[in-house]
Design a protein around this motif. Structure first.
Motif, short mmCIF file in Angstrom:
data_model
loop_
_atom_site.label_atom_id
_atom_site.label_comp_id
_atom_site.label_asym_id
_atom_site.label_seq_id
_atom_site.Cartn_x
_atom_site.Cartn_y
_atom_site.Cartn_z
N TRP A 281 0.82 -1.21 0.00
CA TRP A 281 0.00 0.00 0.00
C TRP A 281 0.86 1.26 0.00
CZ3 TRP A 281 0.29 3.20 4.39
CH2 TRP A 281 0.92 2.65 5.51
N ARG A 282 2.08 1.17 0.52
CA ARG A 282 2.97 2.33 0.54
C ARG A 282 3.51 2.69 -0.84
NH1 ARG A 282 4.66 3.67 5.73
NH2 ARG A 282 4.19 2.12 7.35
N VAL A 283 3.61 1.69 -1.71
CA VAL A 283 4.21 1.91 -3.05
C VAL A 283 3.30 1.34 -4.13
CG1 VAL A 283 6.60 2.05 -2.26
CG2 VAL A 283 5.59 -0.19 -2.69
N ALA A 284 1.99 1.38 -3.89
CA ALA A 284 1.02 0.77 -4.80
C ALA A 284 1.12 1.32 -6.22
CB ALA A 284 -0.39 0.95 -4.25
N ASP A 285 1.29 2.63 -6.34
CA ASP A 285 1.37 3.24 -7.67
C ASP A 285 2.57 2.74 -8.45
OD1 ASP A 285 -0.94 4.69 -7.25
OD2 ASP A 285 0.11 6.46 -6.51
N GLU A 286 3.68 2.52 -7.75
CA GLU A 286 4.89 2.03 -8.42
C GLU A 286 4.72 0.59 -8.89
OE1 GLU A 286 8.63 3.06 -6.33
OE2 GLU A 286 7.36 4.33 -5.06
N ILE A 287 4.04 -0.22 -8.09
CA ILE A 287 3.78 -1.60 -8.51
C ILE A 287 2.86 -1.61 -9.72
CG2 ILE A 287 2.83 -3.82 -7.80
CD1 ILE A 287 3.44 -3.04 -4.90
N ALA A 288 1.83 -0.78 -9.68
CA ALA A 288 0.89 -0.70 -10.80
C ALA A 288 1.59 -0.25 -12.07
CB ALA A 288 -0.25 0.24 -10.45
N LYS A 322 -7.13 -0.61 -5.96
CA LYS A 322 -7.56 0.72 -6.41
C LYS A 322 -6.47 1.44 -7.18
CE LYS A 322 -11.20 1.48 -3.01
NZ LYS A 322 -11.70 2.24 -1.84
N ALA A 323 -5.22 1.08 -6.93
CA ALA A 323 -4.10 1.68 -7.67
C ALA A 323 -3.95 1.07 -9.06
CB ALA A 323 -2.81 1.51 -6.88
N GLY A 324 -4.68 -0.02 -9.31
CA GLY A 324 -4.61 -0.66 -10.63
C GLY A 324 -3.80 -1.93 -10.66
N VAL A 325 -3.44 -2.46 -9.50
CA VAL A 325 -2.68 -3.71 -9.43
C VAL A 325 -3.65 -4.88 -9.48
CG1 VAL A 325 -1.08 -5.10 -8.05
CG2 VAL A 325 -0.92 -2.59 -8.03
#
Length: 433
Positions: A281-288, A322-325
């Motif tokens: 959850w801390r780096v969700a955008d980067e994973i996505a 929600k971040a797209g993962v």
């Protein structure tokens, strides 16, 4: 001869309860195949909406037809009025079948000796007769990943259906080489290493991983050129990651380690799945952005840091989604894989939503494993892995009434249920009627 007769008599006495159980109310005690018509149910297909008053026809291990006005000559008809049919749930990370009694080393077979053993196959170690398997099935979980642990490359995980007499019969068509990404975090509250020592250990492990992957790349290139290669099973298995024959399932949890893992695989042309991902959850955008699918869980867990909110683990899956993962869920359990529905329920209640939570234990893992055309939803042509429940199995009051795996109708019995039945109406006088 007397000893043989005594042994045989002992065997018969031990068998009597099972023989008696087979006769109780016509209950069947073995999975059985056939042609089945599940009628008059609400069908949650997962991918094609919810159908009311619908039926599902099963034959030869497959879903043949889904919809209204379905009929079939010779089929065993099961009235599912007032019930709901769902795909069987998939737990994407367990040691089910690889351990029986944790305190007895002879029954624990998910960890090999050595730091680099990617060639060790979890599938060959699966015990089809594990007592935990029927316990799991009656909760609606039909398929699981059996994964190894320990070391840098602990072995090769496998997807299994929870029916079969041999591991090969249980194999569901997916394997992945497991990797524990070098961690820069402490191993626990008793880890007394200095920050400098932790950094050195992390760098050393990462260097070893790089060297092994480079060897695997060279092995793959030489193999393609027809070169005669020495017996090197560890590198031969890693070469299957380089060739994309097998994905690399990377266990990684701390936010900084997740970021490092994303960088590590960025220039590698391989198939990658992240597992664990506690601080995703801390780096969700980067994973996505990296486009890496995630297997996360357990959901019912404590926060990874004392400063985190109490619900950090509960909300992790929802924030990643929600971040797209693309997210799948796991229990990371052995005997408590049966609790997967409640892990999913917590994820649903803490931001993921019920629809996405159901996908995370059905179609999402199926697609992550490249089996979206076979598993994870109720559609004609797919494998008949499905469950029939009184209501949504995420609700604790829901009862699983029927389970089908590979088209086999599974007996709803296990050791817990048998003990419950045995002692429910016990009498102090064994001779009493």
């Amino acid at each position: 001869m007397k000893r043989i007769n005594k042994t045989f008599l002992t065997f018969l006495i031990a068998l009597l309860p099972m023989m008696a159980m087979a006769q109780i109310d016509g209950e069947f005690i073995k999975p059985r195949t056939g042609k089945f018509l599940l009628q008059n149910a609400t069908v949650n297909t997962i991918t094609k909406g919810v159908l009311s008053g619908a039926s599902v026809l099963i034959e030869n291990g497959k879903i043949i037809q889904v919809g209204s006005n379905v009929s079939a000559d010779g089929a065993e008809v099961i009235d599912c009025s007032g019930m709901v049919i769902y795909p069987g749930m998939i737990d994407s990370g367990t040691t089910l079948g690889l351990a029986e009694v944790s305190s007895v080393a002879e029954t624990v077979d998910y960890q090999e000796i050595g730091n680099v053993t990617p060639n060790m196959q979890a599938l060959t170690a699966v015990n089809p007769n594990s007592e935990a398997i029927p316990v799991t099935r009656v909760s609606g979980v039909t398929t699981v990943i059996a994964k190894p642990s320990g070391g840098l490359f602990p072995g090769t995980a496998a997807l299994i259906n929870l029916v079969g007499y041999t591991p090969d019969q249980m194999y569901a068509g997916f394997k992945a080489v497991a990797m524990n990404f070098p961690s820069s975090a402490r191993r626990g509250r008793f880890d007394r290493r200095s920050d400098d020592d932790i950094k050195k250990d992390n760098e050393k492990a990462l260097k070893e991983a790089n060297e092994l992957m480079e060897k695997a790349k060279q092995y793959h290139e030489l193999s393609n050129k027809g070169a005669e290669l020495e017996y090197y099973p560890e590198i031969e298995q890693l070469a299957k990651v380089i060739s994309k024959e097998l994905p690399l399932m990377i266990e990684v949890n701390a936010a900084s380690d997740i970021q490092n893992a994303i960088k590590w695989v960025k220039d590698m042309d391989i198939r990658v799945i992240f597992s664990g991902v506690k601080e995703g959850w801390r780096v969700a955008d980067e994973i996505a952005e990296a486009g890496i699918p995630v297997i996360t869980g357990p959901v019912q867990d404590l926060p990874s840091r004392q400063s985190d909110r109490y619900d950090a683990a509960y909300t992790n899956a929802g924030k990643l989604a929600k971040a797209g993962v693309k997210v799948a869920l796991r229990t990371n359990e052995t005997e408590n894989v049966r609790n997967l529905p409640f892990h999913a329920a917590f994820a649903a209640a803490y931001g993921m939503g019920k629809e996405e939570a159901w996908k995370a234990v059905t179609i999402n893992p199926a697609e992550i494993f490249g089996l979206g055309d076979q598993l994870g939803s109720i559609e004609a042509g797919k494998v008949a892995n499905l469950i029939v429940a009184t209501e949504d199995p995420f609700e604790t009051r829901s009862q699983i009434m029927h389970v089908f795996i590979n088209g086999y109708r599974i007996p709803l019995s296990n050791r817990h249920i048998r003990l419950y039945q045995e002692f429910l109406e016990r009498s102090p006088d064994l001779n009493a009627n």
